[in-house]
Design a protein around this motif. Structure first.
Motif, PDB file in Angstrom:
ATOM      1  N   LEU A 278       0.640  -0.985  -0.263  1.00  0.00           N
ATOM      2  CA  LEU A 278       0.114   0.416   0.177  1.00  0.00           C
ATOM      3  C   LEU A 278       0.861   1.094  -0.106  1.00  0.00           C
ATOM      4  O   LEU A 278       1.701   1.608   1.319  1.00  0.00           O
ATOM      5  CB  LEU A 278      -0.623  -0.007   1.073  1.00  0.00           C
ATOM      6  N   MET A 279       1.447   2.017  -1.220  1.00  0.00           N
ATOM      7  CA  MET A 279       1.849   3.146  -1.404  1.00  0.00           C
ATOM      8  C   MET A 279       0.644   4.933  -0.845  1.00  0.00           C
ATOM      9  O   MET A 279      -0.034   4.748  -1.800  1.00  0.00           O
ATOM     10  CB  MET A 279       1.660   3.538  -2.555  1.00  0.00           C
ATOM     11  N   VAL A 280       1.555   5.351   0.127  1.00  0.00           N
ATOM     12  CA  VAL A 280       0.985   5.988   0.651  1.00  0.00           C
ATOM     13  C   VAL A 280       2.224   7.684   0.705  1.00  0.00           C
ATOM     14  O   VAL A 280       3.176   7.359   0.684  1.00  0.00           O
ATOM     15  CB  VAL A 280       0.182   6.106   2.446  1.00  0.00           C
ATOM     16  N   GLY A 281       1.492   8.809   0.805  1.00  0.00           N
ATOM     17  CA  GLY A 281       2.196   9.709   0.937  1.00  0.00           C
ATOM     18  C   GLY A 281       1.631  11.038   0.233  1.00  0.00           C
ATOM     19  O   GLY A 281       0.298  11.021  -0.185  1.00  0.00           O
ATOM     20  N   VAL A 282       1.884  12.297   0.323  1.00  0.00           N
ATOM     21  CA  VAL A 282       1.172  13.837  -0.071  1.00  0.00           C
ATOM     22  C   VAL A 282       1.012  13.384  -1.371  1.00  0.00           C
ATOM     23  O   VAL A 282       2.158  12.817  -2.106  1.00  0.00           O
ATOM     24  CB  VAL A 282       1.706  14.529   0.385  1.00  0.00           C
ATOM     25  N   ASN A 283      -0.332  13.998  -1.749  1.00  0.00           N
ATOM     26  CA  ASN A 283      -0.024  14.763  -3.916  1.00  0.00           C
ATOM     27  C   ASN A 283       1.060  15.162  -3.848  1.00  0.00           C
ATOM     28  O   ASN A 283       2.008  16.343  -2.947  1.00  0.00           O
ATOM     29  CB  ASN A 283      -1.312  15.152  -3.874  1.00  0.00           C
TER      30      ASN A 283
END
Length: 336
Positions: free
Chosen positions: A133-138
């Protein structure tokens, strides 16, 4: 589909007793060139003096803070080196290297402590597909990193699939599909505005049906609407775990290395919600302050697992603490 003996995708080469490849070392060294020249290169200047003085320690702290190592990490780091009473500047440099490597390795050891059972199960093909699962801000570079990771492991004969679960932006779906067309992996998507958890649900089912080895799930990163975003990410994770019948394998936080200390607050927000397991540093090749890797490792015990080293699909490398630290401390003349 080629059945692989193990799906421990992020196993650092040093864990198996092998040195990092020359290509990986060269990519990583090249990526930190901007940081080395702009910030860490100053360490060589102050440690090129004849003796260690009180001013040496103050300047060292200032350089580390300026490199985005962080105030807390920089102060404790210098104090640990100072406590060993080094007499010569070269001794300070050697001790500093040891401490920097240890910060990064300590985060890796923290990560490894929970992975023995996982590695065993993957070796017996119990946990296929491997799900990230890849997360991070735009704007952090999530979609680009997905394309690069896919290209890397497809080159090693893994079958890769991606899920376009950032459904709030049609451009994000299109960008991931473009990467899929370019590299050659399938992308599971729905129309913009669809339920992101539904996209993840479809991707897990499709991966099982197609006997995929690796599934990478993109997500939105709208921190300006933090509460709803975090609720959404938590829901996606629950849906994935339910469909897998187990916990997913990795939650990777993509950090733009040029954002500096903002990365620390981002890490804290995402860790509280989805249990981040590691960090990918994007845009490191353009970062003048790549010390964020040390701050993340020291404050959150999060290992850096990948580094983006350029613009092309192959511009990605597994992170190696010793190569990273040595590259930061290498003079430009030596590296040339």
């Amino acid at each position: 589909v080629i059945c692989m003996p193990s799906m421990d995708l992020f196993k650092r080469r040093k864990r198996s007793g092998e040195a990092p490849s020359d290509d990986d070392s060269e990519q990583l060294s090249r990526a930190v060139a901007v940081t080395r020249r702009s910030i860490f290169g100053k360490i060589g200047s102050i440690l090129g003096q004849e003796q260690v003085t009180a001013a040496t320690w103050e300047e060292l702290e200032e350089i580390l803070i300026g490199a985005d190592v962080g105030v807390q990490t920089a102060l404790s780091l210098v104090e640990r080196v100072k406590s060993q009473s080094p007499y010569k500047p070269e001794d300070v440099k050697a001790l500093l290297r040891e401490e920097l490597v240890e910060i990064l390795n300590r985060a890796e050891r923290h990560d490894e402590s929970d992975n023995d059972a996982l590695e065993h199960q993957l070796a017996n093909d119990v946990k296929k597909p491997y799900v990230i699962l890849m997360v991070g801000v735009n704007g952090s570079g999530k979609t680009t990193m997905i394309g690069r990771i896919a290209a890397k492991y497809m080159g090693e004969s893994y079958v890769v699939m991606a899920a376009a679960a950032d459904t709030y932006r049609a451009a994000a779906i299109e960008q991931l599909e473009t990467w899929g067309d370019m590299v050659g992996f399938d992308v599971i998507s729905q129309q913009a505005g669809a339920d992101p958890a539904a996209v993840a649900f479809d991707a897990i089912n499709a991966a099982k049906a197609r006997d995929c080895d690796l599934v990478i799930i993109d997500t939105a990163g709208r921190l300006q609407n933090k509460t709803s975003l975090m609720d959404e990410l938590a829901k996606i994770k629950r849906v994935i775990n339910r469909q897998l019948g187990r916990d997913l394998d990795e939650v990777l936080l993509v950090l733009d290395a040029t954002t500096g200390q903002n990365g620390l607050s981002q890490a804290g927000i995402f860790m509280d919600t989805v249990g981040v397991t590691g960090v990918e540093l994007s845009k490191l090749d353009g970062a003048a302050k790549g010390g964020i890797a040390f701050a993340i490792a020291e404050q959150y015990s999060l290992p850096v697992k990948f580094v983006g080293t350029g613009e092309k699909p192959g511009d990605i490398t597994l992170f190696d603490a010793e190569v990273f630290v040595d590259a930061l401390h290498t003079t430009d003349e030596a590296s040339d």
